[in-house]
Design an enzyme around this catalytic site. Sequence first.
Site, PDB file in Angstrom:
ATOM      1  N   GLY A   6      35.962  39.580  30.225  1.00  0.00           N
ATOM      2  CA  GLY A   6      34.939  38.580  30.565  1.00  0.00           C
ATOM      3  C   GLY A   6      33.783  39.246  31.293  1.00  0.00           C
ATOM      4  O   GLY A   6      34.002  40.112  32.144  1.00  0.00           O
ATOM      5  N   ARG A  67      36.955  41.173  24.174  1.00  0.00           N
ATOM      6  CA  ARG A  67      38.380  41.393  24.451  1.00  0.00           C
ATOM      7  C   ARG A  67      38.945  41.981  23.162  1.00  0.00           C
ATOM      8  O   ARG A  67      38.957  41.302  22.134  1.00  0.00           O
ATOM      9  CB  ARG A  67      39.074  40.086  24.805  1.00  0.00           C
ATOM     10  N   ASP A  98      42.075  43.735  34.497  1.00  0.00           N
ATOM     11  CA  ASP A  98      43.302  44.523  34.277  1.00  0.00           C
ATOM     12  C   ASP A  98      43.477  44.981  32.833  1.00  0.00           C
ATOM     13  O   ASP A  98      43.968  46.083  32.584  1.00  0.00           O
ATOM     14  CB  ASP A  98      44.543  43.796  34.816  1.00  0.00           C
ATOM     15  N   THR A 120      35.077  41.446  37.547  1.00  0.00           N
ATOM     16  CA  THR A 120      35.563  40.139  37.101  1.00  0.00           C
ATOM     17  C   THR A 120      35.299  39.107  38.184  1.00  0.00           C
ATOM     18  O   THR A 120      35.461  39.401  39.373  1.00  0.00           O
ATOM     19  CB  THR A 120      37.074  40.144  36.765  1.00  0.00           C
ATOM     20  N   ASP A 122      37.085  36.800  38.875  1.00  0.00           N
ATOM     21  CA  ASP A 122      38.364  36.284  39.392  1.00  0.00           C
ATOM     22  C   ASP A 122      38.813  36.956  40.694  1.00  0.00           C
ATOM     23  O   ASP A 122      39.658  36.399  41.411  1.00  0.00           O
ATOM     24  CB  ASP A 122      39.474  36.465  38.342  1.00  0.00           C
ATOM     25  N   ASP A 124      40.883  39.272  41.137  1.00  0.00           N
ATOM     26  CA  ASP A 124      42.354  39.245  41.107  1.00  0.00           C
ATOM     27  C   ASP A 124      42.983  40.627  40.919  1.00  0.00           C
ATOM     28  O   ASP A 124      44.144  40.725  40.539  1.00  0.00           O
ATOM     29  CB  ASP A 124      42.828  38.302  39.979  1.00  0.00           C
ATOM     30  N   ARG A 166      41.302  32.310  36.013  1.00  0.00           N
ATOM     31  CA  ARG A 166      42.464  32.614  35.166  1.00  0.00           C
ATOM     32  C   ARG A 166      43.737  32.193  35.880  1.00  0.00           C
ATOM     33  O   ARG A 166      43.848  31.047  36.282  1.00  0.00           O
ATOM     34  CB  ARG A 166      42.484  34.112  34.809  1.00  0.00           C
TER      35      ARG A 166
HETATM   36  O1  F6P Z   1      38.439  36.623  33.647  1.00  0.00           O
HETATM   37  C1  F6P Z   1      37.244  35.916  33.744  1.00  0.00           C
HETATM   38  C2  F6P Z   1      37.380  34.538  33.157  1.00  0.00           C
HETATM   39  O2  F6P Z   1      36.137  33.876  33.300  1.00  0.00           O
HETATM   40  C3  F6P Z   1      38.503  33.686  33.724  1.00  0.00           C
HETATM   41  O3  F6P Z   1      38.175  33.111  34.964  1.00  0.00           O
HETATM   42  C4  F6P Z   1      38.710  32.686  32.622  1.00  0.00           C
HETATM   43  O4  F6P Z   1      40.029  32.198  32.617  1.00  0.00           O
HETATM   44  C5  F6P Z   1      38.453  33.504  31.380  1.00  0.00           C
HETATM   45  O5  F6P Z   1      37.680  34.607  31.777  1.00  0.00           O
HETATM   46  C6  F6P Z   1      37.749  32.763  30.287  1.00  0.00           C
HETATM   47  O6  F6P Z   1      37.687  33.598  29.179  1.00  0.00           O
HETATM   48  P1  F6P Z   1      36.768  33.349  27.899  1.00  0.00           P
HETATM   49  O7  F6P Z   1      35.370  33.765  28.246  1.00  0.00           O
HETATM   50  O8  F6P Z   1      37.374  34.233  26.866  1.00  0.00           O
HETATM   51  O9  F6P Z   1      36.832  31.895  27.578  1.00  0.00           O
END
Ligand code: F6P
Length: 315
Positions: A6, A67, A98, A120, A122, A124, A166
């Site tokens: 992300g 991803r 991660d 990120t 998050d 995390d 997440r």
């Molecule tokens: O890891 C960053 C994040 O924004 C999380 O908070 C969320 O769960 C996820 O990515 C959303 O992913 P995507 O952009 O693939 O919908």
Amino acid sequence: MLTSGGDAPGMNALIRSVVRTASAHDISVLGIRRGYSGLINGDILEMSARSVDGIIRRGGTILYTARCKDMLTEEGQQKAADTCRYLGIDGLICCGGDGTFRGAQALSRKGVPCIGVPGTIDNDIVCTDYTIGFDTACNTAIECIDKLRDTMQSHERCSVVEVMGRRAGHLALQVGCAVGATAICLPERELDFDVDIVEKMRIGRIKGRNHHIIIVAEGYGSAQEVADQIHEATGIDTRVTILGHIQRGGSPTAQDRVMATRMGHAAVEALIAGKTNRVIVQDKSRVTDLDIEEGLSLKKDLDQSLFEAQQTVAI
Ligand code: F6P
């Protein structure tokens, strides 16, 4: 260098820092588009100190991100390592979470020196106090929720707001604390619905509070279900807002620009020093590096003292 997973505000400031630090050492930089997919497919552009002009203030990532499922396979990892050899890449800087670090670890094992940088919203990643993008995402969420509060107050409603993160509640805790939420639903802490939400709202009403903000971390569960339960238990008119991807956009805050600049500089210096399989981290006020394994080993717990303070103050 590449950005993966992300996106996070501050990734561009990091790219700028990496390119400019490398330039200062007469090292040329290739930007790899779309994370590991770009590495596997050879989607590369040459970068120069001038090509990163003006990007420090821009959200997103000029290198795009993805991803990449192929990078989870031995075949994909081998292709990525082969591209590095073919293009004469002496070292790789990978910014993300991660999943990004696992890719960097695999490439390090195949002999490509890799340094990870935590990026990120998050926050995390266990080995670092801070990940690029977190502060901007918090401030974006706060700005939105402050606006929600105005209308909730006028209508004497309850607002249930889902924030990203997440599986982790760091963003939700920080945001909930900063907006003065009545309650925060976090994946890391058990919550007694009657005591921690309904009773707090009831006491608030008695003391004259006519509206409520309840924050739900996306990793906790459905905001709509929480709202339905609240409405059923209290009869208060309740609305749900899912902030979603808006939290990932916007111009980075000072903290994200500065941290990205420091981490980008440290990542290049680490490669020059011959390091590999390391992740750049913030340890209290110090920026340093650790074995990538340490970034992947454990789950990062919430800031317990912040949690306690928020619980006490939100009455
Ligand atoms: O890891 C960053 C994040 O924004 C999380 O908070 C969320 O769960 C996820 O990515 C959303 O992913 P995507 O952009 O693939 O919908």
